[in-house]
Design a protein around this motif. Sequence first.
Motif, short mmCIF file in Angstrom:
data_model
loop_
_atom_site.label_atom_id
_atom_site.label_comp_id
_atom_site.label_asym_id
_atom_site.label_seq_id
_atom_site.Cartn_x
_atom_site.Cartn_y
_atom_site.Cartn_z
N TYR A 65 0.85 -1.20 0.00
CA TYR A 65 0.00 0.00 0.00
C TYR A 65 0.87 1.24 0.00
O TYR A 65 1.99 1.21 0.52
CB TYR A 65 -0.94 0.02 1.22
CG TYR A 65 -1.94 -1.11 1.17
CD1 TYR A 65 -3.07 -1.02 0.36
CD2 TYR A 65 -1.72 -2.28 1.88
CE1 TYR A 65 -3.97 -2.07 0.27
CE2 TYR A 65 -2.61 -3.34 1.80
CZ TYR A 65 -3.74 -3.22 0.99
OH TYR A 65 -4.60 -4.27 0.89
N TRP A 66 0.34 2.32 -0.56
CA TRP A 66 1.07 3.58 -0.57
C TRP A 66 1.41 3.99 0.86
O TRP A 66 0.60 3.85 1.77
CB TRP A 66 0.20 4.70 -1.20
CG TRP A 66 -0.01 4.52 -2.67
CD1 TRP A 66 -1.13 4.03 -3.28
CD2 TRP A 66 0.92 4.82 -3.73
NE1 TRP A 66 -0.96 4.00 -4.65
CE2 TRP A 66 0.28 4.49 -4.95
CE3 TRP A 66 2.21 5.34 -3.76
CZ2 TRP A 66 0.90 4.65 -6.19
CZ3 TRP A 66 2.83 5.50 -4.99
CH2 TRP A 66 2.18 5.16 -6.18
N SER A 69 6.17 1.61 2.81
CA SER A 69 7.36 0.96 2.24
C SER A 69 8.08 0.09 3.27
O SER A 69 8.65 -0.96 2.93
CB SER A 69 8.35 2.01 1.73
OG SER A 69 7.78 2.69 0.68
N ASN A 116 -4.00 2.18 -10.12
CA ASN A 116 -3.29 2.98 -9.13
C ASN A 116 -2.31 2.11 -8.32
O ASN A 116 -1.16 2.49 -8.09
CB ASN A 116 -4.33 3.63 -8.21
CG ASN A 116 -3.71 4.51 -7.16
OD1 ASN A 116 -3.36 4.03 -6.09
ND2 ASN A 116 -3.55 5.77 -7.47
N ASP A 119 0.70 1.34 -10.36
CA ASP A 119 1.70 2.42 -10.33
C ASP A 119 2.63 2.25 -9.14
O ASP A 119 3.84 2.45 -9.23
CB ASP A 119 1.01 3.79 -10.26
CG ASP A 119 0.20 4.08 -11.53
OD1 ASP A 119 0.43 3.39 -12.54
OD2 ASP A 119 -0.65 4.99 -11.50
N LEU A 120 2.03 1.89 -7.99
CA LEU A 120 2.86 1.68 -6.79
C LEU A 120 3.82 0.51 -7.02
O LEU A 120 5.01 0.60 -6.69
CB LEU A 120 1.95 1.39 -5.59
CG LEU A 120 2.64 0.88 -4.33
CD1 LEU A 120 3.56 1.94 -3.74
CD2 LEU A 120 1.63 0.44 -3.28
N GLN A 123 6.61 1.75 -9.14
CA GLN A 123 7.49 2.66 -8.39
C GLN A 123 8.41 1.89 -7.45
O GLN A 123 9.56 2.24 -7.26
CB GLN A 123 6.63 3.64 -7.60
CG GLN A 123 7.45 4.68 -6.84
CD GLN A 123 6.53 5.60 -6.05
OE1 GLN A 123 5.63 6.23 -6.60
NE2 GLN A 123 6.74 5.66 -4.74
N GLU A 124 7.90 0.82 -6.86
CA GLU A 124 8.69 0.03 -5.90
C GLU A 124 9.54 -1.03 -6.62
O GLU A 124 10.25 -1.80 -5.98
CB GLU A 124 7.77 -0.66 -4.89
CG GLU A 124 7.02 0.29 -3.97
CD GLU A 124 7.90 0.83 -2.82
OE1 GLU A 124 9.06 0.40 -2.71
OE2 GLU A 124 7.40 1.68 -2.06
#
Length: 381
Positions: A65-66, A69, A116, A119-120, A123-124
Amino acid sequence: MPEVPAKPDVPTKPDVIVVGGGIIGLSAAWQLNQEGADVVVLDPAPGTGASHAAAGMLAPIHEAYWGESHILRLNMAASRAWPAFAESLGADAVDYRRNGMLMAAYDADDKALLDNLGDLHEQEGLPVERLRSRECRSREPLLAPGVRGGVYSPLDHQANPRRVVAELLRRVPTIPVSATEVTGNRVVADDGRVLVCQQVVVAAGAWTGRLLGVPIRPIKGQILRLSGPVGLLRLPVRGVVRGSSVYAVPRSDGEIVVGATQEEQGFDTRVTAGGVYELLRDVLALLPGLSEIDLVETWAGLRPGAPDNAPIIGTGDDGIVYATGHYRNGILTAPITAAAVSALVQGREPPIDLAAFSPNRFDAKPGGHTTDPESLSGVPA
Ligand SMILES: Cc1cc2nc3c(=O)[nH]c(=O)nc-3n(C[C@H](O)[C@H](O)[C@H](O)COP(=O)(O)OP(=O)(O)OC[C@H]3O[C@@H](n4cnc5c(N)ncnc54)[C@H](O)[C@@H]3O)c2cc1C
């Protein structure tokens, strides 16, 4: 399959007492035992808490989840620790299966939500494949034709938590008592016994807040078990269906676990008509072919949750080692928690950075460190 070692006798003078015999306490005890410590687990009903309810998804990627991290890093380390953990218990015995997981979107809004999350994942740097509707259905033919798209994660796996607990219970000595008081290296049990050891580990799940002053609260999850032909559902599937989340996890014996609600209801484990209805409504929208198979069990368990959704793993100011608050990922994170607890008890460097999971992290915050878990609310599910 590894030979099952003889269950050690309950030590008369244990080095370590573990309070709580769910997957977290039992895994920690098993790890300590393998490293030569005399350990005993106290629990009036081991294996009957959240660990009995859990679906057994080992899914760091679908649980990302956003803004979390640090939890993702812990979950990834846990995923890497699972093969050796499963091997030590017998991978077949615990139904450890590395077949990946599919997340599917039911309608256009659900697809936007999944995009969405995609996208996470990007990004990770997480290895996922974004799939179109037809690609989803060729991976899992049971999916409804209207499914809008999905994400396949080859690194998300599964195991059967009830079998994991059963295997651990064959290897770890237990005493069927409840701890009523824990101070330093001393535990008072509800039968009047006072036990003293070198190190106490508290892994009492959702009940830890009642025993000690950490802000852990119960988060109720209702869950169903269906039974049908082996292989009917190929893959574990998580769906977003009109904004709500549902999953179906197939076992090797034909069982399919469907979960789960997330409810702030205190220590309530009732199964409700509304909870069962919501789960069946969403899973049958996503996987209509499950409508003909048997509904064999309804259940509810209590996830142990901290205010920031992260587990509590570390030594408190009181000298007690805490291993709790594993919320939605305690099955996944059991082996890495066990390795961390064992390192803490034996004075070694833990295999992961535990700074973000310290039991002392709530002390300075307003409203932190309460003794009343019922007073904690408003935390996102
Ligand atoms: C519906 C549902 C689905 C889930 N699905 C997944 C999943 O797919 N993947 C995943 O990774 N996680 C999942 N989870 C989360 C996971 O189940 C928990 O994070 C994990 O089981 C927590 O383990 P635990 O040992 O801390 O707690 P528990 O299993 O609850 O064990 C705590 C133990 O402590 C004992 N105890 C309490 N008080 C005392 C005391 N005073 N003295 C002695 N013993 C005491 C209790 O009897 C109990 O046996 C799910 C949870 C639920 C409810």
